[in-house]
Design a protein around this motif. Structure first.
Motif, mmCIF file in Angstrom:
data_model
loop_
_atom_site.group_PDB
_atom_site.id
_atom_site.type_symbol
_atom_site.label_atom_id
_atom_site.label_comp_id
_atom_site.label_asym_id
_atom_site.label_seq_id
_atom_site.Cartn_x
_atom_site.Cartn_y
_atom_site.Cartn_z
ATOM 1 N N VAL A 133 0.822 -1.223 0.000
ATOM 2 C CA VAL A 133 0.000 0.000 0.000
ATOM 3 C C VAL A 133 0.853 1.268 0.000
ATOM 4 N N THR A 160 -5.380 -4.649 2.610
ATOM 5 C CA THR A 160 -6.079 -5.289 1.496
ATOM 6 C C THR A 160 -7.591 -5.103 1.610
ATOM 7 N N VAL A 161 -8.286 -5.367 0.515
ATOM 8 C CA VAL A 161 -9.750 -5.296 0.524
ATOM 9 C C VAL A 161 -10.331 -6.378 1.455
ATOM 10 N N PRO A 168 -11.275 -4.523 -6.844
ATOM 11 C CA PRO A 168 -10.203 -4.328 -5.856
ATOM 12 C C PRO A 168 -9.076 -3.426 -6.345
ATOM 13 N N HIS A 182 -8.705 -0.703 -3.420
ATOM 14 C CA HIS A 182 -7.620 -0.788 -2.438
ATOM 15 C C HIS A 182 -6.672 0.412 -2.521
ATOM 16 N N TYR A 184 -6.502 3.049 0.467
ATOM 17 C CA TYR A 184 -5.590 2.897 1.596
ATOM 18 C C TYR A 184 -4.316 3.729 1.428
ATOM 19 N N ILE A 232 -2.220 -7.177 -5.948
ATOM 20 C CA ILE A 232 -3.394 -7.570 -5.157
ATOM 21 C C ILE A 232 -3.392 -9.084 -4.919
#
Lengths: 499, 178
Positions: free
Chosen positions: A46, A117-118, A259, A263, A266, A352
């Motif tokens: 992230v 993460t999602v 996603p 994501h 974040y 991801i």
């Protein structure tokens, strides 16, 4: 989503190769810079929650569109008319809808818990490693399809630029993407996305202005089309109203479950910068999608007035225009933009997928991986190789894999994540039931349709049916188990949900 | 663990965040939004289901999508924008505008006859029904929604105090974990 399946015309000329080499040189330079700044798993997955507003916006635009916006989309307009616009028109609401529904709460969850993460967010919302693991499995299944399709698209485009063959194109593109993904993780991905997104926007605007000028303006282009094929410019094009509106529903509501977009919330350095994120991202998407519309309608007009020969396949719309109508340098820029779009999407999905393998699945089984950064890099390599092998060897199956990616993400994540983070009455059982419904229904219906076990009636798709069913199951099961609803939310999560 | 975190939350004067769970009740705004989302989803499901009839989708099926899609999107947006017990405040206007714009745009395209031809009047370069969809459904919400989001962000979406409270809570969790 449909991407590039057929071989494109060879464009291996000095100007095209020169622009292509310059493009790859910039990618390498950014990757080396990013690799030196990636030290932890948080950096890798992230970007250490430290990306600025403009960079995140451009990167998000870049990963949202993939090669479809440049090749498959204009081809779809050429084949089905105005109906294909219903895939991109939801962009008028999806970015701001995502900001209201997900951005603030996910970013604050990242702040409070350091989520990456999602599935992390789903696990935290329902206090459920099982929900986190099941959503991780759904994401992994969807990613395999998306990755393989984008890897093939990458091979097709690189072959068109350098003339190396599609097989070598896949491995060359995947190697470059893999190199920067492994070394610099999402940090390299983000800054390469910034470069790639800028390239895509510039290419899109230039092509749009050029084709409007070449066609005598939108009015003249419309007149040419209306004289021979008026249905093309009807609101539903060559499809039924149900089919066109169904596009809008799936791509609008489904955007909340993708996603690769979600994501990124974040990663924003300061949550207060979310204020301008939807406006900037929407404007960026409009610029990138100008080519989608401009090429689609202008190629139709050029074919009708004899300026271009009829296309052998709809995917030839953009290459035919670039080879026959636009200056070569502009064509080179667009082809680099297409390569950029596919590599950007691949990088995002690799990252991801690696996070699911090294972070979410171990948590679901009550374990934590010791060195998430090292294992994340290893998982990145494995996922990329699997995707490249599938892309090279599965033939027509690749198209099938790509089609269900969007629908699978939508049906498995929209209820549990997008609705669940905003409704305290949602329950863990409801979330698990909806994720399982989305996964099973999407796979069963898509597989049955692919093997022609049955044919959907016009206007109905597996993605749409699965999304509707998973939403209804989510509400129904949450209602049946509502006595367990509020007590199952951790206090910090509840605070964030009430903000 | 949860109880301990509860105590920390109370220590941070975030009592409203841990208001006795059994006392939780859905606000009117959220209930309306959730019911709208469910009804709209059911309408869309009926439209899809009708396509499986032997004679194919009836003429009313697209209308269910034309009205169900704005209802579903409006419902989930309101659900997301609702803040605590305060509802959506001034955002009610842009939300209403966008829901009506989408529903009206789809409805106009469905209701007007298919009369596109070489002699059609063009509106910004497109025949009327396509222009309504492209400029009405595709562009008008862009002018309204992201601007409304930015203009109401500090009062309706997120304040610096919110972020600070969440950071304190995060720090409290980290201390507990150590």
């Amino acid at each position: 989503m449909m991407l590039i399946q057929a071989a494109l015309p060879r464009m291996a000329q000095p100007a095209v190769i020169g622009v292509g080499i310059a493009y790859f040189a910039v990618i390498v330079a950014i990757s080396v810079w990013a690799a030196r700044r990636t030290r932890t798993a948080s950096d890798f997955f992230v970007a250490g929650h430290g990306i600025g507003l403009v960079a995140l916006t451009v990167a998000s635009v870049s990963t949202s569109v993939s090669g479809f916006a440049f090749i498959g989309g204009p081809g779809l307009i050429y084949a089905t008319g105005f109906a294909a616009m219903f895939i991109v028109l939801p962009a008028s609401v999806t970015n701001v809808m995502g900001a209201w529904v997900l951005a603030k709460r996910m970013r604050l969850l990242g702040e409070a818990r350091g989520l990456m993460t999602v599935p992390d967010a789903i696990g935290a919302r329902y206090r459920s490693p099982a929900a986190q693991g099941l959503s991780g499995v759904a994401i992994l299944v969807g990613i395999i399809g998306y990755m393989a399709t984008n890897a093939l698209a990458m091979g097709v485009v690189i072959n068109a630029i350098f003339g190396v063959g599609i097989g070598w194109g896949i491995w060359l593109g995947m190697s470059v993407t893999l190199a920067y993904s492994v070394a610099g993780g999402i940090l390299a991905g983000i800054y390469n996305d910034v470069f790639q997104g800028t390239l895509m926007a510039v290419a899109s605007v230039l092509v749009f202005l050029f084709v409007l000028d070449a066609g005598g303006g939108l009015g003249e282009i419309s007149r040419t089309i209306l004289a021979s094929d008026p249905k093309f410019l009807g609101p539903w094009g060559k499809l039924t109203p149900l089919a066109a509106l169904s596009f809008f529903f799936v791509f609008a509501m489904g955007s909340l479950g993708q996603p690769q977009g979600v994501h990124k919330y974040y990663m924003l350095k300061d949550p207060m910068q979310l204020k301008w994120y939807p406006l900037l991202k929407t404007l960026g998407l409009v610029l990138v999608l100008l080519l989608y519309f401009g090429v689609g309608v202008s190629v139709k007009a050029f074919v009708l007035n004899g300026r271009l020969a009829p296309l052998a396949a709809p995917d030839q719309a953009t290459p035919a225009l670039l080879l026959n109508v636009t200056p070569l340098v502009l064509a080179a820029l667009v082809f680099s933009g297409i390569a950029a779009a596919t590599m950007s999407a691949v990088n995002s999905f690799i990252n991801i997928g690696a996070a699911v393998v090294t972070h979410d699945l171990p948590i679901a089984f009550g374990r934590r991986v010791g060195n998430e950064l090292a294992w994340g890099r290893a998982a990145t390599v494995v996922i990329a190789i699997i995707a490249a092998v599938i892309a090279q060897h599965s033939g027509a199956m690749v198209a099938f894999l790509g089609i269900f990616g969007w629908g699978l993400f939508a049906s498995t994540l929209v209820p549990a994540l997008a609705v669940g983070l905003n409704w305290e009455g949602a329950t863990r059982t409801g979330a698990l039931a909806s994720i399982a419904t989305g996964l099973v229904v999407t796979l069963a219906l898509e597989t049955s349709a692919y093997f022609k076990v049955f044919t959907f009636p016009a206007g109905v798709t597996a993605s749409a049916v699965a999304l509707v069913l998973s939403l209804l199951v989510f509400f129904a099961v949450s209602r049946l188990t509502r006595s367990a609803a509020v007590g199952a939310i951790d206090p910090d999560v509840r605070l964030i949900m009430e903000m | 663990m949860s109880t301990t975190v509860d105590e920390h939350v109370r220590g941070l004067h975030l009592e409203h965040a841990v208001a006795a769970p059994e006392a939780y009740s859905e606000t009117r705004t959220k209930r309306v939004a959730r019911v709208a989302l469910i009804i709209a989803t059911c309408a869309i499901a009926v439209a899809y289901g009708s396509a499986f009839l032997p004679a194919g989708a009836p003429a009313w099926a697209p209308w269910l999508l034309a009205l169900g899609i704005p209802g579903a999107l409006g419902g989930i947006m309101v659900l997301g924008a609702s803040r605590g017990r305060g509802g959506i405040g001034r955002l009610a206007w842009p939300f209403a505008f966008v829901i009506i714009t989408l529903a009206a745009g789809f409805s106009v395209a469905l209701a007007l006859p298919a009369s596109e031809s070489a002699s059609s009047d063009l509106w910004l370069g497109l025949p009327l029904r396509a222009a309504v969809i492209l400029y009405g459904v595709g562009l008008l919400p862009i002018v309204v929604l992201p601007v409304a989001y930015a203009l109401t962000f500090d009062t309706q979406t997120l304040t610096a105090a919110d972020v600070e409270r969440v950071r304190q809570l995060g720090n409290a969790r980290k201390e507990l974990a150590q």
